[in-house]
Design a protein around this motif. Structure first.
Motif, short mmCIF file in Angstrom:
data_model
loop_
_atom_site.label_atom_id
_atom_site.label_comp_id
_atom_site.label_asym_id
_atom_site.label_seq_id
_atom_site.Cartn_x
_atom_site.Cartn_y
_atom_site.Cartn_z
N ILE A 7 0.86 -1.18 0.00
CA ILE A 7 0.00 0.00 0.00
C ILE A 7 0.90 1.23 0.00
O ILE A 7 2.12 1.12 0.13
N ARG A 8 0.30 2.39 -0.15
CA ARG A 8 1.02 3.65 0.00
C ARG A 8 0.48 4.30 1.27
O ARG A 8 -0.69 4.63 1.35
N LEU A 40 -8.94 6.20 3.13
CA LEU A 40 -8.56 5.10 2.24
C LEU A 40 -8.97 5.49 0.83
O LEU A 40 -10.16 5.71 0.56
N ASN A 41 -7.98 5.62 -0.04
CA ASN A 41 -8.21 6.02 -1.43
C ASN A 41 -9.05 7.30 -1.52
O ASN A 41 -9.97 7.43 -2.32
N GLY A 42 -8.71 8.26 -0.64
CA GLY A 42 -9.34 9.56 -0.67
C GLY A 42 -10.67 9.68 0.06
O GLY A 42 -11.26 10.75 0.09
N GLN A 43 -11.13 8.57 0.67
CA GLN A 43 -12.41 8.58 1.38
C GLN A 43 -12.17 8.41 2.87
O GLN A 43 -11.49 7.46 3.29
N ASP A 59 -3.61 0.26 -2.58
CA ASP A 59 -4.44 1.23 -1.88
C ASP A 59 -3.59 2.38 -1.35
O ASP A 59 -2.41 2.20 -1.01
N GLN A 60 -4.21 3.56 -1.27
CA GLN A 60 -3.59 4.75 -0.70
C GLN A 60 -4.22 5.01 0.66
O GLN A 60 -5.44 5.15 0.75
#
Length: 70
Positions: A7-8, A40-43, A59-60
């Motif tokens: 992940i990042r 998580l992924n901008g959310q 995933d970010q």
């Protein structure tokens, strides 16, 4: 199939066991659940939802200081 995913985390790569959750990540980082807010992924992911937020390869994840007040 690899037993690890990448992940990042705050824009840095981090390897975790497959099927790790956001709650598992916080435990691995030795962070108290209320020490950071998560996205998580901008959310945004609420603290109570972290155990069911399963991370996937690529995933970010962002950890940031929670904002309190009103």
């Amino acid at each position: 199939m690899s037993a690890l995913i990448t992940i990042r985390l705050d824009d840095e790569p981090l390897q975790l066991p497959r099927f790790s959750s956001l709650a598992d990540l916080m435990t691995q980082l030795q962070r108290a659940p209320d020490s950071a807010a998560t996205a998580l992924n901008g959310q945004f992911v609420a603290r109570h939802a972290r155990p069911t937020a399963i991370l996937k390869d690529g995933d970010q994840v962002l950890l940031f200081k929670p904002i309190v007040g009103g």
